[in-house]
Enzyme design. Structure first.
Site, short mmCIF file in Angstrom:
data_model
loop_
_atom_site.label_atom_id
_atom_site.label_comp_id
_atom_site.label_asym_id
_atom_site.label_seq_id
_atom_site.Cartn_x
_atom_site.Cartn_y
_atom_site.Cartn_z
N SER A 187 -14.20 27.17 -26.23
CA SER A 187 -14.31 25.97 -27.05
C SER A 187 -13.26 26.05 -28.14
O SER A 187 -12.97 27.12 -28.65
CB SER A 187 -15.71 25.89 -27.66
OG SER A 187 -15.68 25.12 -28.84
N THR A 208 -40.44 27.13 -8.93
CA THR A 208 -40.77 25.75 -8.56
C THR A 208 -40.96 25.05 -9.90
O THR A 208 -41.44 25.66 -10.86
CB THR A 208 -42.05 25.64 -7.71
OG1 THR A 208 -43.14 26.15 -8.46
CG2 THR A 208 -41.93 26.39 -6.39
N HIS A 209 -40.57 23.81 -9.97
CA HIS A 209 -40.62 23.06 -11.25
C HIS A 209 -39.85 23.78 -12.36
O HIS A 209 -40.17 23.65 -13.53
CB HIS A 209 -42.07 22.83 -11.70
CG HIS A 209 -42.96 22.32 -10.61
ND1 HIS A 209 -43.11 20.99 -10.32
CD2 HIS A 209 -43.72 22.99 -9.70
CE1 HIS A 209 -43.94 20.85 -9.29
NE2 HIS A 209 -44.33 22.04 -8.89
N TYR A 241 -9.29 -6.78 12.79
CA TYR A 241 -8.72 -6.19 11.57
C TYR A 241 -8.71 -7.21 10.44
O TYR A 241 -8.36 -8.38 10.62
CB TYR A 241 -7.29 -5.69 11.82
CG TYR A 241 -6.64 -5.18 10.55
CD1 TYR A 241 -6.82 -3.86 10.14
CD2 TYR A 241 -5.89 -6.03 9.73
CE1 TYR A 241 -6.27 -3.41 8.95
CE2 TYR A 241 -5.33 -5.58 8.54
CZ TYR A 241 -5.52 -4.28 8.16
OH TYR A 241 -4.97 -3.82 6.98
N ASN A 256 -1.95 -2.60 13.08
CA ASN A 256 -3.40 -2.45 13.08
C ASN A 256 -3.87 -1.23 13.88
O ASN A 256 -4.71 -0.46 13.41
CB ASN A 256 -4.07 -3.73 13.60
CG ASN A 256 -3.78 -4.92 12.71
OD1 ASN A 256 -3.24 -4.76 11.62
ND2 ASN A 256 -4.11 -6.12 13.18
N SER A 301 0.82 -1.22 0.00
CA SER A 301 0.00 0.00 0.00
C SER A 301 0.86 1.26 0.00
O SER A 301 0.34 2.37 0.01
CB SER A 301 -0.93 0.00 1.22
OG SER A 301 -0.18 -0.19 2.41
N LYS A 343 -17.94 30.68 -27.61
CA LYS A 343 -18.31 30.02 -26.36
C LYS A 343 -17.51 30.46 -25.15
O LYS A 343 -16.32 30.70 -25.21
CB LYS A 343 -18.13 28.51 -26.51
CG LYS A 343 -19.04 27.90 -27.54
CD LYS A 343 -20.39 27.55 -27.00
CE LYS A 343 -20.28 26.32 -26.12
NZ LYS A 343 -21.56 25.91 -25.61
N GLN A 348 -7.28 -2.05 4.13
CA GLN A 348 -6.27 -1.28 3.41
C GLN A 348 -6.90 -0.51 2.25
O GLN A 348 -6.37 0.50 1.81
CB GLN A 348 -5.19 -2.25 2.88
CG GLN A 348 -4.05 -1.57 2.18
CD GLN A 348 -2.86 -2.50 2.03
OE1 GLN A 348 -2.20 -2.86 3.00
NE2 GLN A 348 -2.58 -2.91 0.81
N ASN A 368 -17.60 28.64 -21.48
CA ASN A 368 -18.25 27.53 -20.77
C ASN A 368 -18.05 27.61 -19.26
O ASN A 368 -16.96 27.91 -18.79
CB ASN A 368 -17.70 26.20 -21.28
CG ASN A 368 -17.99 26.01 -22.76
OD1 ASN A 368 -19.04 26.43 -23.25
ND2 ASN A 368 -17.06 25.38 -23.47
N LYS A 383 -8.16 3.67 2.12
CA LYS A 383 -7.41 4.92 2.00
C LYS A 383 -7.67 5.69 0.72
O LYS A 383 -7.92 6.91 0.76
CB LYS A 383 -5.92 4.64 2.15
CG LYS A 383 -5.59 4.39 3.60
CD LYS A 383 -4.28 3.70 3.78
CE LYS A 383 -4.31 2.90 5.06
NZ LYS A 383 -5.25 1.74 5.03
N1 ARG Z 1 -1.25 -1.35 5.19
C1 ARG Z 1 -2.16 -1.84 6.15
C2 ARG Z 1 -3.49 -1.11 6.06
O1 ARG Z 1 -3.53 -0.14 5.39
C3 ARG Z 1 -1.60 -1.65 7.53
C4 ARG Z 1 -2.10 -2.65 8.53
C5 ARG Z 1 -1.63 -3.99 8.12
N2 ARG Z 1 -1.85 -4.96 9.13
C6 ARG Z 1 -1.71 -6.26 8.90
N3 ARG Z 1 -1.92 -7.04 9.86
N4 ARG Z 1 -1.38 -6.70 7.72
O2 ARG Z 1 -4.50 -1.50 6.62
#
Ligand code: ARG
Length: 471
Positions: A285, A163-164, A325, A118, A31, A291, A330, A293, A333
């Protein structure tokens, strides 16, 4: 044999493995390409954890000092763009920890005592989101300031209210801006409320069950500015409801911006021609030279789609996850980051653009004259003279039909013509209520469109913003 990664380095978790991670799986599960965005929060969390470990005697002061110094070096390297992020170190947490150990040696390996990625990642996201919510709140504030100024300036500017999407009754442009202001006030409130649940400390939950070390969770909470602690370790590492809640609030906020956008797009068209958007917020444009825009409102309107999508992604991500967890998380994010960026950029564009909108008073006035927008005023007039409302409605309907045939407005009919529909109740003061100015001024109560009420609402709006900044 201890498992090595594809660059020959030992994995931080490699002890129990007998073969290297598949090269594709290493890429697939990493990640770091996106969670490196959390590096500041990750280091902030590590600093708090390290200081807490020293406080409770798990680390010596000397060890803690070394770690803190090392973390600060790592942070500088990253900020300077000198840090080499490595996919085989998987994520932001292990990249930073491994680099720390590269720099300060074995003592770096003690930082992870009583902690897990975690609780670490849950902490990072909460710190990140808290800061982003604050930035979003201040952008909402800036946009609201702009709307209040516009409302004050245009408190007496008449436009057709719809309205409408059909001209219904005259309103003031200021009143319309204050409707937007109200929506944003609720968005602000929602985010302030959501922030309370974001701002809790998951650190100390470790992997899922807590830790055997004598940690002090209240102390890390205090160091990190958390208002409370995630009470249950299983819940602390697993739930992302705070991120979902934020995204839901963001989704509503973007929905509001999409409504503003739609109106700005309509109003700036040559068909409406109510406003002119500043050139610097528009594009042309490549084929049609005439134009201009309204790209910014259109784009903001379009961006609602991705935020709504992120909300569904996060809800679906969380759905049916067993405690505690799971790696699924992951995936929280990228939707969260994109939601934050989209909301901030959209608000920024609006806050910059709104004060520069040019309002075409005479065009709007003219448009309000068309469409019989004072018909309700005529009905109210008849009611005040003693006619029951339903009968008044009928009388005015007939007058409108007559005016339609003549292709003119009610206010352009003569007294005699109007009296054909109700000789008993219509007298020459009827023209006072048929004017647009009379119509808006008559709606003179809390929340009404009368210019006086708009100015009073602007004052209340200013007090609200003031009270917020006082907190
Ligand atoms: N990169 C992981 C996440 O975004 C971090 C936690 C990973 N924990 C694990 N037990 N693999 O959630």
């Amino acid at each position: 044999m201890t498992e090595k990664n594809n660059t020959g380095e030992q994995k931080l978790w490699g002890g129990r493995f007998t073969e290297s991670t598949d090269a594709f799986v290493e890429e697939f599960t990493a990640s770091v390409s996106f969670d490196q965005r959390l590096y500041r929060q990750d280091i902030q969390g590590s600093v708090a954890h390290c200081r807490m470990l020293a406080k409770v005697g798990v680390l010596t002061d000397a060890e803690s000092d070394q770690i803190l110094e090392g973390l600060s070096t790592v942070e500088k390297e990253i900020a300077a763009g000198e840090f080499e992020w490595s996919v085989s170190r998987e994520d932001v947490h292990m990249n930073i920890e491994a680099r720390l150990t590269d720099i300060i040696g074995t003592v770096g390996k003690k930082l992870h005592t009583g902690r897990s990625r975690n609780d670490q990642v849950a902490t990072d996201i909460r710190l990140f989101l808290r800061a982003e919510i604050d930035r979003i709140l201040s952008e909402i504030d800036r946009l609201q300031q702009g709307l209040l100024s516009l409302a004050e300036r245009e408190a007496g500017t008449i436009m057709p209210g719809f309205t409408h999407l059909q001209a219904a009754q005259p309103v003031t442009f200021g009143h319309h801006m204050l409707a937007w202001f109200e929506m944003l006030s609720r968005d602000h409130e929602r985010l302030v409320d959501c922030r309370k649940r974001v701002n809790r400390n998951p650190l100390g939950a470790a992997a899922l069950a807590g830790t055997t070390f004598p940690i002090d969770r209240a102390y890390t909470a205090e160091l990190l500015g958390f208002e409370g602690i995630c009470e249950n370790s299983l819940d602390a590492v697993s739930d992302r409801d705070f991120a979902i809640e934020f995204t839901a609030a963001a989704s509503l906020l973007m929905t509001h911006l999409s409504r503003f956008s739609e109106e700005l797009v309509l109003w700036s068209s040559s068909q409406f021609n109510f406003i002119d958007l500043p050139d610097r917020f528009c594009t042309g444009s490549s084929i049609m030279p005439q134009k201009k825009n309204p790209d910014v409102p259109e784009l903001v309107r379009g961006k609602v789609g991705r935020v709504n999508g992120h909300l569904i992604s996060l809800l679906t991500l969380m759905k049916s996850q067993p405690l505690a967890y799971n790696k699924d998380n992951q995936e929280d994010k990228e939707p969260l980051f994109d939601t934050v960026d989209t909301v901030l950029n959209s608000l920024r564009a609006y806050a910059d653009m709104m004060p520069a909108v040019e309002v075409k008073e005479s065009v709007m006035h003219e448009a309000a004259l068309r469409g019989f927008s004072t018909a309700t005023d005529l009905a109210d007039y008849l009611v005040k003279k003693g006619l029951p409302f339903r009968d008044a409605h009928e009388v005015v309907g007939q007058a409108v039909s007559y005016a339609l045939n003549k292709n003119c407005d009610l206010s352009e009919l003569s007294l005699k013509e109007l009296q054909q529909f109700s000789e008993q109740y219509i007298s020459d003061n009827v023209f006072d209520v048929l004017t647009l100015e009379g119509s808006v001024q008559a709606r003179d109560h809390l929340g009404g469109t009368a210019p006086k009420q708009v100015l009073a609402a602007v004052q209340r709006g200013r007090q609200l913003l003031q009270a917020r900044s006082g907190k």
